[in-house]
Every structure is written in C-alpha cells, then in structure tokens.
Design a protein around this motif. Structure first.
Motif: not given
Length: 85
Positions: A28-40, A67-75
């Motif tokens: 939940l912390h990671d989502y609030i701080e980081t994951w929700r901001h990840v966009k292609p 999803e690819a960015w979040l899963d590390g498939e795309v860097k």
C-alpha cells in the motif's frame, strides 16, 4: 493494483494507516508513493502518429505499457516503443 485505482486515494491511505506492519502495508505504501504515478511515455498522440486508429485499443495498449513499466519488463523509452510494436 487495478482495484486500488478504482478507490479514492484517501480510502487507500486509510487502509494503509490501519494495516499492521507487513507486506500488505508495504505494498500500500509503494502504491501511494510510487506505483500510482507510473505512466507510460507513449500517449494517444504517439499511437495516432504511428497509424493506429483512435478507439478502445488505445486504453488497452496504454494500460499494458504501464503494467510493463511496473513489472520491470520495460525500463527505457526505446524498450517501450519496441514492446508495443
């Protein structure tokens, strides 16, 4: 994560505050701080320039790229472009 995105951020934060220490709280912390901001880096304008007709497919492509960015498939942006071509 899709379920978290359907909820108001204040609700997610309230659950985070109430959660005991552990992996769920950390997620939940990671989502609030980081994951929700990840966009292609790609957007609808880029897809249109590449010849894709506007429509529901845009949402599917952009969601899969996120999803690819979040899963590390795309860097990198280059990897992102190759990923959806």
């Amino acid at each position: 994560m899709a379920r978290l995105e359907e909820l108001p951020l204040t609700a997610v934060y309230a659950v985070f505050l109430a959660a005991p220490d552990g992996q769920a709280r950390q997620n939940l912390h990671d989502y609030i701080e980081t994951w929700r901001h990840v966009k292609p880096k790609t957007n609808g304008h880029v897809l249109k320039k590449r010849g894709l007709l506007p429509g529901p497919r845009y949402k599917q492509i952009l969601q899969r790229l996120r999803e690819a960015w979040l899963d590390g498939e795309v860097k990198t942006v280059s990897e992102e472009i190759i990923f959806w071509i």
